[in-house]
Design a protein around this motif. Structure first.
Motif, mmCIF file in Angstrom:
data_model
loop_
_atom_site.group_PDB
_atom_site.id
_atom_site.type_symbol
_atom_site.label_atom_id
_atom_site.label_comp_id
_atom_site.label_asym_id
_atom_site.label_seq_id
_atom_site.Cartn_x
_atom_site.Cartn_y
_atom_site.Cartn_z
ATOM 1 N N LEU A 76 11.421 4.343 17.300
ATOM 2 C CA LEU A 76 10.099 5.031 17.710
ATOM 3 C C LEU A 76 9.422 3.939 18.427
ATOM 4 N N ALA A 77 9.432 2.915 18.358
ATOM 5 C CA ALA A 77 8.428 1.954 19.312
ATOM 6 C C ALA A 77 8.940 2.382 20.852
ATOM 7 N N ARG A 78 10.310 2.306 20.798
ATOM 8 C CA ARG A 78 10.683 2.720 22.239
ATOM 9 C C ARG A 78 10.598 3.949 22.827
ATOM 10 N N LEU A 79 10.420 4.762 22.120
ATOM 11 C CA LEU A 79 9.853 6.205 22.350
ATOM 12 C C LEU A 79 8.490 6.237 22.931
ATOM 13 N N GLY A 80 7.532 5.330 22.322
ATOM 14 C CA GLY A 80 6.061 5.259 22.759
ATOM 15 C C GLY A 80 5.402 5.906 21.534
ATOM 16 N N PHE A 81 6.015 5.919 20.353
ATOM 17 C CA PHE A 81 5.408 6.356 19.093
ATOM 18 C C PHE A 81 4.055 5.529 18.879
ATOM 19 N N PHE A 82 3.039 6.318 18.518
ATOM 20 C CA PHE A 82 1.847 5.311 18.405
ATOM 21 C C PHE A 82 1.250 5.621 16.795
ATOM 22 N N ASP A 83 1.255 4.601 16.260
ATOM 23 C CA ASP A 83 0.663 4.575 15.064
ATOM 24 C C ASP A 83 -0.194 3.018 14.779
ATOM 25 N N PHE A 84 -1.393 3.072 14.943
ATOM 26 C CA PHE A 84 -2.287 1.818 15.082
ATOM 27 C C PHE A 84 -2.429 1.039 13.788
ATOM 28 N N ALA A 85 -2.833 2.010 12.824
ATOM 29 C CA ALA A 85 -2.736 1.290 11.607
ATOM 30 C C ALA A 85 -2.108 1.679 10.118
ATOM 31 N N GLY A 86 -0.847 2.276 10.421
ATOM 32 C CA GLY A 86 -0.130 3.085 9.348
ATOM 33 C C GLY A 86 -0.474 4.390 8.872
ATOM 34 N N SER A 142 11.641 2.170 8.124
ATOM 35 C CA SER A 142 10.389 3.116 8.782
ATOM 36 C C SER A 142 9.421 2.197 9.502
ATOM 37 N N ALA A 143 9.141 1.192 8.693
ATOM 38 C CA ALA A 143 8.175 0.322 9.330
ATOM 39 C C ALA A 143 8.826 -0.326 10.576
ATOM 40 N N GLY A 144 9.921 -0.852 10.419
ATOM 41 C CA GLY A 144 10.658 -1.599 11.553
ATOM 42 C C GLY A 144 10.848 -0.326 12.920
ATOM 43 N N TRP A 145 11.075 0.762 12.641
ATOM 44 C CA TRP A 145 11.233 1.681 13.482
ATOM 45 C C TRP A 145 10.090 1.530 14.518
ATOM 46 N N ALA A 146 8.692 1.891 13.792
ATOM 47 C CA ALA A 146 7.524 1.980 14.524
ATOM 48 C C ALA A 146 7.023 1.006 15.004
ATOM 49 N N TRP A 147 7.072 -0.309 14.224
ATOM 50 C CA TRP A 147 6.396 -1.332 14.547
ATOM 51 C C TRP A 147 7.171 -2.523 15.312
ATOM 52 N N CYS A 148 8.358 -2.546 15.120
ATOM 53 C CA CYS A 148 9.392 -3.805 15.365
ATOM 54 C C CYS A 148 9.608 -3.520 17.074
ATOM 55 N N ALA A 149 9.426 -4.120 17.981
ATOM 56 C CA ALA A 149 9.715 -3.848 19.217
ATOM 57 C C ALA A 149 11.059 -3.114 19.564
ATOM 58 N N THR A 150 12.019 -3.230 18.931
ATOM 59 C CA THR A 150 13.232 -2.733 18.951
ATOM 60 C C THR A 150 13.682 -1.365 18.282
ATOM 61 N N VAL A 165 2.581 4.292 6.929
ATOM 62 C CA VAL A 165 2.415 3.869 5.476
ATOM 63 C C VAL A 165 2.055 5.374 4.635
ATOM 64 N N HIS A 166 1.228 6.320 5.408
ATOM 65 C CA HIS A 166 1.000 7.209 4.520
ATOM 66 C C HIS A 166 2.008 8.383 4.411
ATOM 67 N N THR A 167 3.048 8.529 5.519
ATOM 68 C CA THR A 167 3.752 9.701 5.593
ATOM 69 C C THR A 167 4.834 9.056 4.382
ATOM 70 N N THR A 192 0.873 -1.201 0.164
ATOM 71 C CA THR A 192 0.044 0.197 -0.019
ATOM 72 C C THR A 192 0.939 1.221 0.091
ATOM 73 N N ALA A 193 1.844 1.341 0.992
ATOM 74 C CA ALA A 193 2.724 2.308 0.735
ATOM 75 C C ALA A 193 3.510 2.932 -0.291
ATOM 76 N N THR A 194 3.927 1.713 -0.953
ATOM 77 C CA THR A 194 4.605 1.873 -2.328
ATOM 78 C C THR A 194 3.850 2.433 -3.505
ATOM 79 N N THR A 195 2.368 1.690 -3.308
ATOM 80 C CA THR A 195 1.714 2.161 -4.511
ATOM 81 C C THR A 195 1.169 3.673 -4.733
ATOM 82 N N ILE A 196 1.361 4.574 -3.617
ATOM 83 C CA ILE A 196 0.930 5.731 -3.324
ATOM 84 C C ILE A 196 1.863 6.773 -4.541
ATOM 85 N N VAL A 197 2.922 6.241 -4.589
ATOM 86 C CA VAL A 197 4.037 7.165 -5.306
ATOM 87 C C VAL A 197 3.474 7.314 -6.763
#
Lengths: 420, 420, 420
Positions: free
Chosen positions: C145-155, C134-142, C159-161, C102-107
């Motif tokens: 962004l995940a460790r900072l407490g960043f919240f992005d429930f569904a992309g 960037s998906a790993g930063w937010a959604w991989c436990a390590t 995805v959209h940024t 989905t992310a890549t088709t936007i371009v």
């Protein structure tokens, strides 16, 4: 309700919402080229403005406690409290939302090519509220039809009678398209049979979500009912579709008329929608076939009466739902004993159920038709109802959306002036 | 079977049925403008008349007890008794229905633009019955292929060989479109690449329902298989699609041929459909890539042999399924041990499985091709097979559905007379 | 994870993948006639080549153990070992695959009508890899962004940024279409509003799969969250859509501009996508309405700045996601206590969450924009970036796919020569 029921209901709700895509494609393929964008926008309006009305007040009128509309969680501006029932409330709401948006989108086809968009926007809000009352009668435990024993499993009457009766009332007040019944008119048919038929296919599978999802869960006996309903739904469509093919070969000089096929498949499904879990596969074929025949006769009568219904909404949804109500009273047979113990006339149930079904159909049809007439007369009074003859000739795409002027390289305002 | 399995099977069945929309759009975008509505109507016929045939007799021939066709619940006019197994019966029926309707709809593309609609209507009934026998061989426990150890997880052979072999037989008996192989012909290509590609996208996701739903449940190890199959399916399509892109760049002067892309994505998926749970993700890429190469070569050979297949049904479904059968025998490896303990040649299984797969492919291909030839010769005898040259020139939309006459403002009968 | 969670995740993943169909139709309906096939092929490329890149390396970069990329099951060429976690791995992979595609088709929409297909094919591979980090930063436990407490429930941000920032960078390096900002240019608008709006409808329901499926399961409290999210998603679209209708009536002389409707519905949904489970239904309406307003203002600013974005990808996805991130920090309120205990500024949470959200947005936007610029400059260097002015005038369908030459009865090479 638990996770399994919620999973089933939510998945099917998403499928029901694809009906908006299906109705959009059916309608945009059925109108003339100059109105294809306008009818899609009307479908967007149904979900957004109609949806807002359902959220603000419709759901409360249908399922709220009348004494607590201003404070309860089922009251206005639906927002359940975060208690143990939150999930159940949200699931029920979104499921009912999908039915409400289906009911209100039916009218957009019947008023196509001549109703002003601003008038339609206001009507869409109003229509959703009116629908909600009749949904409450049938599906809220305290509704008067529910208490009478009225049976409508998947909206065959609540949704389709509402849509169909509003469509009939709307087109009568609105009048036919200017050149629709002129004798020398070149019939322009569907602008895109391909798009319209793609819409039919989409609706076909979305109906499986609507009918099977109406088990409202998958636990206990519900999965058995859901499996049966899927077969009944397809058999209804087959009975309808085949009837359309045969009648077209007979009455259309051996050709297959595309409108016959579309109307007969759709009316076949609507016919079994009220009674799907309590009909047998054989009965579903017969009920679908009779439903398609009724709809095709109705289509011809409406044309003879010069009632203009560009996409066949009235034969499919109003006449289809009348027959859907009747079929429950005639053929209904609750073999599982889970579904209110309904037995129709043919299954030793006597006339009782049939009379109750007709009471339901009549109440819902009159309620929705009456308020549609009132709404349309008010819109007419404020000149929000009907496009002018010149605007109609230019098409709503140009007049309302400025879409074709680019193509022709002229300015809309100049074109309107030239004509005037 | 329990509620969880039923929920999974029914949801995926609804997704499989959207293949009808996908095939409809692919075919209607691939034929010429004068036949766009006709091909959609043929798809409607497949579900309604073909569906009726499956309900009356197809399901009984496939899965019924041969000695009880006239009284058992799996007999003619499928109607299970209301006992403890009702839900299981209904679920199995609707799942198989979705496969049957997919198999029979494949032929409509191959005979497009020249076969009479009435002949197609009769053939659709007949074809569904013939398919059902081969489905029974492979998927009914007592079928001779099932007893041989034949493996076809999601219809890669049963569905696609049936559709592809019938398509080949049909187009040979029918002959090519009149002007298809004339030297001075202006190639008219796809009337709408957009519509055809939208159909490809729809089929792509519907295949996920077909392949993953073929776990026939979600309990026990089935959810693990389903998750794996989704990855294998996408990898097959990727292997296929990329091969099509590369081969097009090489053989089409650096351009991307749209038919190459469509044929290669579809044949990539068909290639892994028989063996999806017993291939690895790496193998799926390779199998998809080889499948696409085979299909593209087949497409060119068919053209050279002047076999006319307007939408590429034969390369994708017949050659794709031959390779799908072969891939099971070569690469199959039942890592979970849940799936019949299949091991192909590359995984120390010897030649056994490969031979069994080819027996299955050959039996199903010959059975379906043979009866298609018989059916088409009978239709020819009764002059129900092929449109006249003039009708073909006018297009089936006009001749069969009276759809374009309105547009041009002339009467069909007069036009036909003028030409004759 | 168990069967119930897997069933929910897989079903919703299939629905998310239908976004490809929706984006394809939206884009093909929005470009001019001469580029309709090319844009669909670009979407095919995103799934096949982009998908291959995700399988080979993207998933490993996002969720693999950095020290084990070359041997672990989450390493390159994703292939989990057949152990007890196989099902969990496959399910996680396919779910993430649907987000990446989905992310890549936007371009593809932003660079339509002027970027060379070969360049796009290479970029599609590269872009998927960049997204994965960037998906790993937010959604991989390590992830940081995940460790900072960043919240992005569904992309909403991941995805959209990613899609939006890449789109902005891409279109700036690429430059506008040749005649886009010439003063005497006849605006050609959407080639098919109907197709574009059908795409919007498809995306609308597919978003329900993306947002509700992001519960990543249905057990425990997850079904309650999923039910809530479905309501929030529709309310966001309603708030957006109605804002678009009202602003169009005000600023477009009482007409409903089709682009306004499309941009506002989509940006309304994107606005609530990051925070959907922690917004209330009322807040969703407001957040959607503000998001649509921002997107429409952005659309006008971009036009004034002569930044050419044929399908409105930047306003919807970049500005929509900035607001989506902000809305979490302002209105987020984890009423269930299941979702990281997030509380925004309006719910006594202070500025903390807002700052974290902006850090996330900024990191992801800069990362993706930067690498897109690098990639595009490299493509430019090798003359793989931009079609020549003559090719652009002829259209990519003709130049890249040889599709229209058939229609006009001339050979492409001759046409190109005549122009040159």
């Amino acid at each position: 309700m638990n996770k399994d029921d919620a999973s089933w209901i939510l998945s099917n709700t998403f499928l029901i919402l694809t009906m908006q895509t299906g109705f959009g494609m059916l309608e945009t393929g059925s109108v003339s080229h100059k109105n294809v964008a306008n009818i899609m926008i009307k479908n967007c309006v149904d979900v957004t403005l109609g949806g807002l009305a359902f959220w603000i007040a419709g759901y409360a009128f249908a399922f709220g406690d009348p004494s607590r509309l201003f404070d309860g969680h089922t009251g206005f501006f639906f927002t359940p409290p975060g208690d143990a029932h939150t999930g159940t409330h949200y699931t029920h709401y979104i499921f009912q939302f999908s039915f409400a948006s289906t009911a209100t989108t039916i009218v957009s086809g019947a008023v196509a090519e001549r109703m002003k968009l601003k008038g339609y926007m206001l009507f869409s809000i109003f229509n959703t509220i009116i629908y909600s009352f009749s949904a409450g009668w049938a599906w809220c435990a305290t509704g008067f039809l529910a208490r009478l024993g009225f049976f409508d499993f998947a909206g065959g009457i609540v949704v389709h009678t509402c849509g169909g009766a509003s469509a009939l009332a709307a087109t009568i007040v609105l009048g036919p398209r200017s050149d629709r019944f002129r004798k020398d008119r070149t019939p322009d048919g569907l602008n895109s049979p391909t798009t319209a038929l793609t819409g039919i296919f989409m609706l076909w599978w979305a109906f499986l979500g609507m009918n099977c999802g109406s088990t409202y869960g998958i636990t206990d006996h519900r999965w058995i009912v859901a499996a049966k309903v899927s077969v009944i739904t397809l058999n209804g469509s087959m009975g309808g579709g085949i009837t359309g093919l045969v009648l077209s070969l007979i009455f259309k000089q051996g050709r297959i008329d595309i409108t016959y096929v579309m109307v007969s498949i759709m009316s076949g499904i609507v016919s079994i929608t009220a009674g799907c879990p309590i009909l047998s596969p054989r009965e579903a074929i017969v009920v679908g076939a009779i439903g398609a025949s009724i709809a095709l006769v109705a289509m011809h009568l409406l044309k003879r009466m010069q009632i203009d219904d560009p996409v066949g909404a009235i034969p499919v949804h109003l006449f289809g739902s009348l027959w859907s109500a009747t079929a429950v009273g005639l053929f209904g047979d609750d073999e599982f004993g889970y579904l209110g113990n309904i037995h129709g006339l043919m299954h030793k149930g006597g006339w009782h159920q049939l009379v109750v079904q007709w009471i339901g159909f009549t109440s819902i049809a009159l309620w929705n038709a009456l308020f549609t007439v009132v709404a349309f007369l008010i819109l007419k009074k404020f000149r929000l109802l009907r496009m002018s003859a010149n605007e109609e000739r230019l098409g709503a795409d140009w007049v309302e959306h400025n879409v074709c002027s680019a193509t022709f390289g002229v300015k809309l305002d100049k074109a309107l002036k030239d004509i005037n």
